[in-house]
Scaffold this motif. Sequence first.
Motif, PDB file in Angstrom:
ATOM      1  N   THR A  22      12.177 -20.411  15.581  1.00 39.62           N
ATOM      2  CA  THR A  22      10.878 -21.038  15.369  1.00 39.62           C
ATOM      3  C   THR A  22      11.099 -22.526  15.093  1.00 39.62           C
ATOM      4  N   ARG A  37       6.815 -29.933  12.659  1.00 40.38           N
ATOM      5  CA  ARG A  37       6.083 -30.762  13.640  1.00 40.38           C
ATOM      6  C   ARG A  37       6.996 -31.820  14.251  1.00 40.38           C
ATOM      7  N   ALA A  40       8.859 -30.298  17.040  1.00 41.53           N
ATOM      8  CA  ALA A  40       8.026 -30.245  18.253  1.00 41.53           C
ATOM      9  C   ALA A  40       8.021 -31.594  18.961  1.00 41.53           C
ATOM     10  N   ASN A  59       6.511 -20.786  17.935  1.00 44.23           N
ATOM     11  CA  ASN A  59       5.879 -20.981  16.631  1.00 44.23           C
ATOM     12  C   ASN A  59       6.213 -19.809  15.705  1.00 44.23           C
ATOM     13  N   GLU A  63       4.752 -16.891  19.051  1.00 38.65           N
ATOM     14  CA  GLU A  63       3.916 -17.231  20.198  1.00 38.65           C
ATOM     15  C   GLU A  63       4.400 -18.508  20.865  1.00 38.65           C
ATOM     16  N   SER A  65       3.986 -22.095  22.309  1.00 41.24           N
ATOM     17  CA  SER A  65       3.114 -23.211  21.938  1.00 41.24           C
ATOM     18  C   SER A  65       3.044 -24.296  23.002  1.00 41.24           C
TER      19      SER A  65
END
Length: 95
Positions: A22, A37, A40, A59, A63, A65
């Motif tokens: 994750t 974040r 990401a 995530n 899921e 993202s």
Amino acid sequence: MIPFTLEVVQVIRSIPPGRVMTYGQVARLAGNPRAARQVARILHSLSRTEQLPWHRVLNAKGEISLDGEEQQLALEAEGIVFERRGKLSLARYQV
């Protein structure tokens, strides 16, 4: 690159095929558990130039993202089976 970015790149490169992490897990292993974040953002900006296995980062709910279809196809090619569109079992595939 700043040290945290270098650590994130190294952690992402260490994810083996057929496994996932994750964003929060990557951040924690890179030394800043509150920087999911930022992970990401790093993936968005460096995944192609650094040839990172971006598709192996999901995530916290398991899921997709980012680009759902492309990411799901890449993970399925590595043997990951999705429970339903865009969601997989973290208990089964998380490093």
